[in-house]
Scaffold this active site. Structure first.
Site, PDB file in Angstrom:
ATOM      1  N   ASP A   7       0.855  -1.174   0.000  1.00  0.00           N
ATOM      2  CA  ASP A   7       0.000   0.000   0.000  1.00  0.00           C
ATOM      3  C   ASP A   7       0.904   1.241   0.000  1.00  0.00           C
ATOM      4  OD1 ASP A   7      -2.250   1.685   0.385  1.00  0.00           O
ATOM      5  OD2 ASP A   7      -1.958   1.620   2.552  1.00  0.00           O
ATOM      6  N   GLU A   9      -0.298   5.044   0.915  1.00  0.00           N
ATOM      7  CA  GLU A   9      -0.565   6.010   1.986  1.00  0.00           C
ATOM      8  C   GLU A   9      -0.645   5.316   3.340  1.00  0.00           C
ATOM      9  OE1 GLU A   9      -3.476   9.254   1.046  1.00  0.00           O
ATOM     10  OE2 GLU A   9      -3.735   8.061  -0.764  1.00  0.00           O
TER      11      GLU A   9
END
Length: 199
Positions: A7, A9
């Site tokens: 991922d 953020e």
């Protein structure tokens, strides 16, 4: 063949919408996928708030230009890319990600896009594919890759669950409690060691 899916953020860079909420003083924009599992619902909510306040892509990009990767993120990514293939799977948008990818040394990212009006108003978001992270992991597996995934939010759980190994990174206490089967880490060195252990 292994491929690590990360991922963006909360894992490699700060949350863009939280940073923008702080700059604009609009607390409603602090809501993220840690709070709202339904990404389409979350984006519609955000776009409506932007319209109410007369804010568009330009203002968000000005905030993004000032965001740096989390301390140690680039070094972690560089070390990881020396030993295996890495793809960043994010529900963010091309229009947001590019300056951040530059600061991270141009890793590969798969994300979504925004439909933007001539005046810079964000009209709507376009997902690359439904359940983009999970769909991408399954597609990689279908062409012979074994995936290892790590993320911090609800929208990362699908790719974590579908992978041969999955790790939570700087996640919420609630997600860690609800999914105790996934090792949870706070430091890049620990995540790197865990990934090395399953390569």
């Amino acid at each position: 063949m292994n491929i690590v899916c990360l991922d963006m953020e909360g894992v490699l860079v700060p949350e863009i919408w939280i940073a923008f909420a702080e700059v604009t003083g609009i607390p409603e924009l602090k809501k993220t996928t840690r709070d709202e599992p339904d990404y389409d619902k979350l984006m519609e909510y955000r776009i409506n708030i932007l319209k109410e306040h007369g804010l568009g892509l330009k203002e968000i990009q000005e905030t993004i230009d000032k965001i740096d990767p989390l301390p140690g993120a680039k070094e972690f990514l560089d070390q990881l890319r020396e030993i295996t293939q890495v793809i960043i799977l994010s529900d963010t948008f091309e229009q947001f990600a590019t300056p951040l990818m530059r600061k991270l040394g141009w890793p590969t990212i798969m994300c979504n896009t925004l439909e933007v009006g001539e005046d810079g108003t964000i009209l709507k978001h376009k997902m690359r594919v439904e359940k983009s992270k999970l769909s991408t992991v399954k597609a990689l597996q279908s062409i012979g890759y074994e995936t290892i995934a790590s993320g911090d939010s609800f929208n990362d759980l699908g790719m974590i669950q579908a992978s041969k190994a999955g790790f939570l990174f700087r996640s919420t206490e609630q997600i860690k409690k609800d999914f105790p089967q996934y090792p949870a880490f706070e430091e890049y060195d620990d995540l790197l060691e865990a990934i090395k252990g399953v390569l």
